[in-house]
Design a protein around this motif. Structure first.
Motif, PDB file in Angstrom:
ATOM      1  N   ARG A 159      -5.344  -8.834  -4.533  1.00 50.53           N
ATOM      2  CA  ARG A 159      -4.711  -9.345  -3.321  1.00 50.53           C
ATOM      3  C   ARG A 159      -4.881  -8.391  -2.141  1.00 50.53           C
ATOM      4  NH1 ARG A 159       0.020  -9.840  -5.392  1.00 50.53           N
ATOM      5  NH2 ARG A 159      -0.317 -11.918  -6.286  1.00 50.53           N
ATOM      6  N   LYS A 160      -5.010  -7.087  -2.418  1.00 46.95           N
ATOM      7  CA  LYS A 160      -5.152  -6.088  -1.357  1.00 46.95           C
ATOM      8  C   LYS A 160      -6.399  -6.325  -0.526  1.00 46.95           C
ATOM      9  CE  LYS A 160      -5.154  -1.090  -0.616  1.00 46.95           C
ATOM     10  NZ  LYS A 160      -5.074   0.238  -1.271  1.00 46.95           N
ATOM     11  N   ASP A 163      -6.073 -10.710   0.850  1.00 46.30           N
ATOM     12  CA  ASP A 163      -5.039 -11.043   1.837  1.00 46.30           C
ATOM     13  C   ASP A 163      -4.147  -9.819   2.017  1.00 46.30           C
ATOM     14  OD1 ASP A 163      -3.060 -12.080   3.451  1.00 46.30           O
ATOM     15  OD2 ASP A 163      -2.826 -13.940   2.298  1.00 46.30           O
ATOM     16  N   GLU A 164      -4.510  -8.963   2.949  1.00 47.46           N
ATOM     17  CA  GLU A 164      -3.786  -7.697   3.126  1.00 47.46           C
ATOM     18  C   GLU A 164      -2.355  -7.926   3.589  1.00 47.46           C
ATOM     19  OE1 GLU A 164      -4.336  -3.352   5.343  1.00 47.46           O
ATOM     20  OE2 GLU A 164      -5.821  -4.945   5.596  1.00 47.46           O
ATOM     21  N   ASN A 165      -2.134  -8.967   4.405  1.00 44.88           N
ATOM     22  CA  ASN A 165      -0.781  -9.243   4.882  1.00 44.88           C
ATOM     23  C   ASN A 165       0.139  -9.614   3.721  1.00 44.88           C
ATOM     24  OD1 ASN A 165       1.318  -9.681   6.715  1.00 44.88           O
ATOM     25  ND2 ASN A 165       0.819 -11.855   6.914  1.00 44.88           N
ATOM     26  N   ALA A 166      -0.332 -10.493   2.823  1.00 45.62           N
ATOM     27  CA  ALA A 166       0.467 -10.860   1.652  1.00 45.62           C
ATOM     28  C   ALA A 166       0.663  -9.655   0.735  1.00 45.62           C
ATOM     29  CB  ALA A 166      -0.210 -11.999   0.892  1.00 45.62           C
ATOM     30  N   TYR A 167      -0.385  -8.835   0.597  1.00 41.66           N
ATOM     31  CA  TYR A 167      -0.274  -7.638  -0.236  1.00 41.66           C
ATOM     32  C   TYR A 167       0.832  -6.715   0.273  1.00 41.66           C
ATOM     33  CZ  TYR A 167      -1.322  -2.903  -1.808  1.00 41.66           C
ATOM     34  OH  TYR A 167      -1.215  -1.621  -2.311  1.00 41.66           O
ATOM     35  N   THR A 168       0.908  -6.517   1.587  1.00 38.35           N
ATOM     36  CA  THR A 168       1.912  -5.621   2.168  1.00 38.35           C
ATOM     37  C   THR A 168       3.325  -6.133   1.917  1.00 38.35           C
ATOM     38  OG1 THR A 168       0.335  -4.980   3.882  1.00 38.35           O
ATOM     39  CG2 THR A 168       2.656  -4.494   4.286  1.00 38.35           C
ATOM     40  N   LYS A 169       3.517  -7.441   2.113  1.00 30.77           N
ATOM     41  CA  LYS A 169       4.861  -8.009   1.914  1.00 30.77           C
ATOM     42  C   LYS A 169       5.281  -7.922   0.443  1.00 30.77           C
ATOM     43  CE  LYS A 169       4.644 -11.242   5.808  1.00 30.77           C
ATOM     44  NZ  LYS A 169       4.677 -12.663   6.220  1.00 30.77           N
ATOM     45  N   SER A 172       6.113  -4.398  -0.609  1.00 34.03           N
ATOM     46  CA  SER A 172       7.433  -3.991  -0.129  1.00 34.03           C
ATOM     47  C   SER A 172       8.522  -4.412  -1.118  1.00 34.03           C
ATOM     48  CB  SER A 172       7.697  -4.604   1.246  1.00 34.03           C
ATOM     49  OG  SER A 172       9.017  -4.343   1.664  1.00 34.03           O
TER      50      SER A 172
END
Length: 488
Positions: A159-160, A163-169, A172
């Motif tokens: 996922r990193k 889709d980096e945005n989904a990975y970050t969420k 967290s």
């Protein structure tokens, strides 16, 4: 004649544990038939879906205290190592759905037992995380968090890059869960201690909510149901939820076309009734206002009806029900002119019978219980027509969810508020006498008199003159009802 005791197919978990320990302590070379019957766990040969070899499924019929009978199943294949466990309800689907809420304030709360049925969804609002219905599970809050970390971590490397945005969420959420579990403390032996400002292993309170339309899920309370960090709320299932549970057949007709036809028919009937009544609203007249749901934005109807409350006045009740998502709301409006005086109602509640009194709380009414230092300003909860027990349940749910959802209060404040919620829970269950005060400057609120038309010995009603400040707040000082066409 002495009645024989029924077979106990569902012993309590504690009894099963004691029985199992007693059998394990025995030193015997071979098990006899009698000892086989004493075994609490049944073993059944099962096909492993991973390797095709023969595995073993273990079944345990047991009772969870303060909950119900359940069947715990555990499968393991010795050939490939595949294992799985699941829990199923041994009872019937309950008449209503249930929402269990637990506020996790410290690490001790992580040990609360949790039963999640196959129809239950789990929500952690602070993480903006919702787990949809899946297999049944018997675990603890800590076990639930570890499952969340394991499931979310599985696809993170891929996922990193996708889709980096989904990975970050998602990362967290994983980091916050690991901090609560204390998993980061093990890394300090290698990397050294962290700066306190960068540490994430400080326990942050959060809320776990189980929503089960079948009512077969459960979160353990501590001590008794007066636990201030635990709450249970039941609700009426929607038709869609009944269909999902398999206890109702799906509609084969076009719902949208029927909705439009019914709406046109209601509008025609309303016009006929209005013509026959000469413009006056009758008590049995229902007005329909088409609109959209504020939760799912699907089309719905808001119904309005005039109701006459004996020994009080006429009111308008507006009701909104969404068939798509189950959202429900009701609002109460006064149907009479503005009173010249304000009204204060004082009720001494002594037993549970008083909790069944009907109560109309208008938007301008304040509510207070001096015994537990509870004060609700005018406008809180809006207009409501319910029972005394119903409105106290609403107050408890609103206060517990909003206050415990935050993580900024210190431990002393949380301890004090926990004590306050315990007192409020005792009050709403009529476990102690208390005094309820309704103060409405417009005199549009009502509390049922159980002795009507005679005076109620436990209730006092006081009419008083409004102050200039109250009239100013209500906008009455600028109202001109005589010679309003002339210059002021």
């Amino acid at each position: 004649m002495v009645e024989s005791e029924p077979n106990n197919f569902f012993p309590k978990i504690g009894q099963v544990a004691e029985k199992t320990n007693a059998l394990e302590d025995k030193d015997f070379p071979e098990q006899s038939n009698e000892e086989d019957e004493d075994r609490a766990v049944e073993e059944i040969g099962s096909l492993c879906m991973s390797c095709g070899e023969q595995g073993v499924t273990k079944l345990l019929l047991t009772t969870i205290p303060y909950f119900k009978e359940v069947i715990i199943m555990s499968f393991r294949c010795e050939h490939c190592g595949t294992s799985n466990n699941e829990i199923q309800s041994a009872g019937s689907i309950r008449p209503e759905g249930a929402v269990y809420t637990a506020r996790i304030q410290n690490r001790e709360d992580l040990n609360r037992q949790l039963v999640k049925s196959a129809s239950c969804s789990v929500t952690i609002p602070q993480y903006e995380l919702t787990i949809p219905p899946a297999r049944g599970q018997l675990t603890t809050i800590e076990g639930l968090l570890r499952d969340i970390v394991t499931d979310l971590s599985a696809g993170q490397p891929l996922r990193k890059y996708q889709d980096e945005n989904a990975y970050t969420k998602i990362q967290s959420i994983i980091d916050r869960a690991r901090a609560i579990l204390g998993d980061e403390e093990e890394d300090e032996e290698v990397t050294g201690p962290k700066d306190p400002r960068e540490r994430t292993d400080i326990f942050t309170p959060f809320t776990v909510q189980l929503d089960d339309p079948a009512g077969n899920s459960f979160i353990e309370f501590l001590g008794s149901t007066a636990d201030p960090k635990w709450n249970l709320r039941t609700y009426v299932r929607t038709h869609a939820q009944d269909v999902a549970l398999g206890i109702s057949a799906p509609d084969d007709v076009d719902v949208e076309s029927n909705r439009d036809a019914i709406k046109r028919m209601k509008e025609t009937l309303d016009k006929v009734v209005a013509d026959q009544s000469g413009g006056e609203i009758k008590d049995d007249e229902i007005f329909v206002f088409p609109g959209s749901c504020s939760s799912c934005h699907q089309p719905l109807d808001t119904l309005m009806k005039k109701v006459n409350i004996p020994y009080f006045q006429d009111i308008f009740i507006m009701s909104t029900n969404c068939d798509a998502c189950g959202y429900r709301d009701n609002e109460v409006k006064s149907g009479s002119a503005i009173s010249e005086k304000g009204k204060r109602i004082i009720l001494k509640v002594e037993d549970r019978e008083d909790l069944s009194r009907d109560i109309l709380k208008s938007e301008t009414c304040g509510l207070s219980i001096p015994d537990i230092d509870l004060v609700l300003q005018a406008g809180t909860l809006g207009g409501r027509f319910t029972t005394l027990e119903g409105i106290l349940d609403q107050v408890f749910e609103e206060l517990s969810e909003k206050v415990f959802a935050g993580d900024s209060a210190d431990s002393d404040d949380r301890s004090k508020f926990g004590k306050f919620l315990s007192d409020l829970k005792a009050v709403k269950n009529a476990e102690r006498p208390f005094t309820l005060i309704l103060d409405d400057p417009l005199a549009n609120s009502y509390l049922q008199n159980l002795y009507a038309p005679d005076p109620d010995p436990n209730m006092e009603t006081v009419m008083y003159d409004r102050s200039w400040e109250q009239n100013e707040e209500l906008g009455l000082n600028d109202i001109k009802v005589e010679n309003y066409s002339a210059d002021s």
